[in-house]
Design a protein around this motif. Structure first.
Motif: not given
Length: 470
Positions: A38, A101-104, A356, A367, A370
């Motif tokens: 990520l 900004l990781e998406g997990s 978001a 989210f 973000v």
């Protein structure tokens, strides 16, 4: 901190497989997976100290609440607290490797902090990092928590902390505009509407409007900052509190208040607190409003300082730097231009935040990263940009009083001030004559015997000092 040999490595494994971790790092396998999968931006979760500190403060308060609740031994609690202090002091930044900004949905961020704090605590207790035989990332550091309540709590705490300096900068700017309003109180100025000559006024009145707006911006930022005091801590995964002792929530807010010095509180409805992030729509909207409003002021300054020969030239901005690589002597309004450009970025950030907030689903909003990234970016841009705008531009603005007065007396804008004595129709005819002949309205008035220039200037003086009856 203990010095590790970078040449030494340790092995950690998950269901995907094994990873090698340098001996001088405190992260674990979950952090590595988050980093590998990520990493998409240049910023890590340690980039904003307020966010890093907020996570550590949550873990610190949780450890004390778990001790009070009887689910965490005192030795582990003390080690976790010491480790949290080292995180807050910035000693573990090089091990906080997960992308901001990781998406997990925040899990990688939470686990990065859990592993770093656990390994730091292990080391402080004389045990090897990575063994987790005394302090475990999930069982101890993350005890009575989930990513779903600790991440949004840390996000609110960090945002609250970052907004303090921003509000201070906005207030300082407002005071500077107050000073300029006083400085320019006697400078006659040509007021314009639709970029056309309109009515005479005082330059100080223009700046008093800027001051009033900026004071209001600071007040609205203070108001929305107060909406960040309610946290979802204790709700664990979806708001039921399952996974935490019954007394935990009461304890954790008591300790968090002592650690942060801020009276954070539990929500009225924990399900609402987990599901919705509307407060960040409001926060981001005020950041957008602040940037857009100051951009309007910056645009005004750019127009009024244009020239110096071919433009309006009524304001003289401090000369910050050369304006051209090819045109000698050219100086551009780079500070106002920077404020305008900054507003474009903040408005874009607000759009991302709105999206978001809208796309949270069911029991949580995944989210949040973000939102963190964009809100922190907006606050940082505004705080730094406003400081430079104030110090390098607003403080040093001067008025070209002669140019200001010439524009007033040579324009037909004085016509409105003459209507009470001469009437609308007569003044309108004379004003059009002024435009057609390219001569000052005051000169035409005197030639026609309608009014001396001294009488006209007295009328203008009266028009620029209105009296309001409330």
């Amino acid at each position: 901190m203990t010095t590790f040999n970078p040449a030494e490595t340790r092995i950690e494994a998950d269901y995907v497989g094994e990873v090698q971790i340098p001996g001088d790092k405190l992260f674990g396998v979950n952090s590595v997976r988050g980093f590998q999968n990520l990493s998409i931006s240049p910023l890590t979760v340690a980039h904003y100290p307020e966010f890093r500190n907020a996570f550590a403060q949550c873990k610190w308060a949780a450890a004390l609440a778990n001790l009070d609740s009887g689910v965490l031994p005192s030795a582990q609690c003390e080690a976790i607290i010491l480790a949290c202090r080292e995180v807050i002091e910035g000693k573990c930044d090089d091990s906080l490797i997960v992308d901001l900004l990781e998406g997990s949905g925040g899990t990688s961020t939470n686990m990065n902090f859990n592993e770093v704090i656990a390994n730091c605590a292990q080391r402080l207790m004389g045990h090897a990092a990575g063994s987790y035989d005394v302090v475990h990332p999930n069982d101890h550091v993350n005890c009575s928590q989930s990513t779903n309540d600790v991440y949004p709590a840390a996000l609110k705490i960090a945002t609250y902390a970052m907004m303090g300096p921003l509000i201070s900068e906005v207030e300082k700017l407002a005071v500077q505009f107050d000073r300029k309003s006083e400085q320019f109180a006697d400078v006659l100025h040509l007021g314009r509407t639709c970029l056309q000559d309109a009515q005479p006024m005082r330059l100080g009145q223009l700046f008093s409007g800027y001051a009033s707006l900026t004071h209001r911006l600071a007040e609205e930022l203070r108001n929305v900052r107060g909406k960040l005091l309610t946290l979802p801590l204790g709700g664990t995964a979806i708001g039921t509190g399952f996974g935490a002792p019954a007394a935990y929530r009461g304890f954790v807010y008591q300790h968090l208040a002592k650690i942060t010095g801020v009276a954070y509180q539990a929500p009225t409805n924990s399900f609402d607190a987990m599901q919705n992030m509307d407060v960040f729509s409001r926060v981001s909207a005020e950041l957008r409003t602040c940037s857009a409003s100051l951009s309007k002021i910056a645009s005004d300054l750019t127009v009024l300082s244009s020239g110096p020969v071919g433009g309006i030239g009524e304001l003289i901005l401090p000369e910050a730097q050369a304006g051209s690589s090819i045109m000698p002597g050219k100086v551009n309004p780079v500070l106002p231009m920077s404020m305008i450009q900054l507003s474009f970025a903040v408005i874009g950030n607000d759009t991302a935040v709105a999206q978001a907030v809208q796309y949270g689903q069911l029991e949580i909003n995944h989210f949040e990263p973000v939102v963190s990234s964009r809100v922190f970016d907006s606050i940082s841009l505004l705080t730094n940009g406003i400081q430079r705008f104030r110090e390098k531009c607003i403080e040093g603005i001067e008025a070209n009083a002669q140019r200001n007065e010439e524009h007033v007396v040579q324009s037909m804008a004085v016509a409105t001030a003459l209507v009470p004595k001469l009437g609308y129709a007569k003044v309108s005819k004379l004003a059009r004559q002024s435009v057609a002949e390219g001569r000052s309205l005051l000169a035409i008035l005197e030639e026609s015997g309608q009014m001396t220039q001294a009488e006209a200037m007295a009328a203008i003086e009266k028009a620029t000092h209105p009296v309001f009856i409330d």
